[in-house]
Design a protein around this motif. Structure first.
Motif, PDB file in Angstrom:
ATOM      1  N   TYR A 146     -18.363  24.787  44.505  1.00  0.00           N
ATOM      2  CA  TYR A 146     -17.686  24.926  45.781  1.00  0.00           C
ATOM      3  C   TYR A 146     -17.329  23.565  46.361  1.00  0.00           C
ATOM      4  O   TYR A 146     -16.307  23.412  47.033  1.00  0.00           O
ATOM      5  N   VAL A 204     -14.152  22.260  44.772  1.00  0.00           N
ATOM      6  CA  VAL A 204     -12.982  22.914  45.369  1.00  0.00           C
ATOM      7  C   VAL A 204     -12.708  22.382  46.770  1.00  0.00           C
ATOM      8  O   VAL A 204     -11.572  22.041  47.114  1.00  0.00           O
ATOM      9  N   TYR A 244      -8.345  27.497  40.786  1.00  0.00           N
ATOM     10  CA  TYR A 244      -9.496  26.650  40.461  1.00  0.00           C
ATOM     11  C   TYR A 244     -10.413  27.264  39.399  1.00  0.00           C
ATOM     12  O   TYR A 244     -11.424  26.656  39.025  1.00  0.00           O
ATOM     13  N   ILE A 271     -14.913  30.208  46.390  1.00  0.00           N
ATOM     14  CA  ILE A 271     -13.832  29.829  47.309  1.00  0.00           C
ATOM     15  C   ILE A 271     -14.307  30.011  48.748  1.00  0.00           C
ATOM     16  O   ILE A 271     -14.051  29.162  49.616  1.00  0.00           O
TER      17      ILE A 271
END
Length: 249
Positions: free
Chosen positions: A10, A13, A42, A49
């Motif tokens: 995470y 991202v 991704y 996300i």
């Protein structure tokens, strides 16, 4: 540790999205792509996300508007630097589910009637504190730590305690908890009573299943509490209708 140096999915991202916001790829006021498309872009799960978006929210870079989407609100994080992060809230719950499930199984084989009575008292405390979220969650924490202590294994207890401490210091988890509380998510008394009954049976398999079921439900409820519900297809149809009517005019 800088975000870019982290192995957390995470954070990878969120770091990339933050960079795109900073360089103007996403303008202030612009909506980020839907969660589904970001997950594809991704190559990560949608909960990952969700964790990345929560991290951006903590930094003040985006705002989640329920029923609409995630919008850019600033190019620079609050204070000029990203907020220090810890474990992501969903990966934390996944770890708890695995470790506390085994702790519950181990405890079932040797838990005393005295410890069972103590767990019942904590559930009663949760029930009485239903209107006080902080008090209820404190009793919930002590309930889970008491089960870890009942294993008689200090390493197991330390592992469970570490996960709860990580939850307490994580700014992402605090934001997630606020969202969950607004959505009405609180400790479910009946689930805790089922854990006690499984422990009382002294059946490790039943105890493991009860704990895993409880934490799976917690994970699902938090996912629901952070669901944006982007009506992407409805928006596309509405835009098409608007364009047709404007052209006809």
């Amino acid at each position: 540790m800088a975000r870019g140096d982290s192995n957390r999915l995470y954070e990878r991202v969120s770091t990339d999205l933050a960079a795109r916001i900073t360089d103007g790829s996403y303008e202030i006021g612009q909506r980020l792509p839907p969660e589904r498309l970001l997950a594809q872009t991704y190559s990560v799960s949608r909960p990952t996300i969700r964790e990345a978006i929560i991290a951006l929210e903590v930094d003040g870079l985006v705002e989640v508007r329920m029923g609409s989407g995630v919008y850019v609100t600033a190019r620079v994080p609050r204070g000029g630097a990203p907020v220090e992060t810890d474990m992501g809230p969903f990966e934390l719950l996944e770890a708890r589910r695995a470790i506390e499930g085994e702790a519950c199984a181990l405890a079932a084989a040797q838990i005393s009637d005295e410890l069972l009575a103590g767990l019942e008292a904590l559930v009663d405390e949760m029930s009485r504190s239903a209107g006080d979220i902080m008090a209820s969650e404190d009793a919930d924490r002590r309930f889970h730590l008491a089960i870890a202590q009942a294993t008689g294994n200090s390493a197991m207890y330390m592992a469970v305690e570490m996960l709860w401490d990580a939850r307490a210091r994580s700014p992402q988890y605090r934001l997630l908890s606020d969202k969950a509380h607004l959505a009405g998510v609180t400790p479910v008394i009946e689930e805790h009573r089922r854990i006690i009954e499984a422990l009382r049976s002294r059946d490790p398999g039943r105890a493991r299943k009860a704990m895993i079921s409880h934490l799976s439900r917690v994970l699902e409820s938090l996912l629901q509490a952070t669901e944006v519900h982007e009506l992407e297809q409805a928006k596309v149809r509405l835009d098409a209708q608007r364009q047709r009517y404007m052209t006809a005019g």
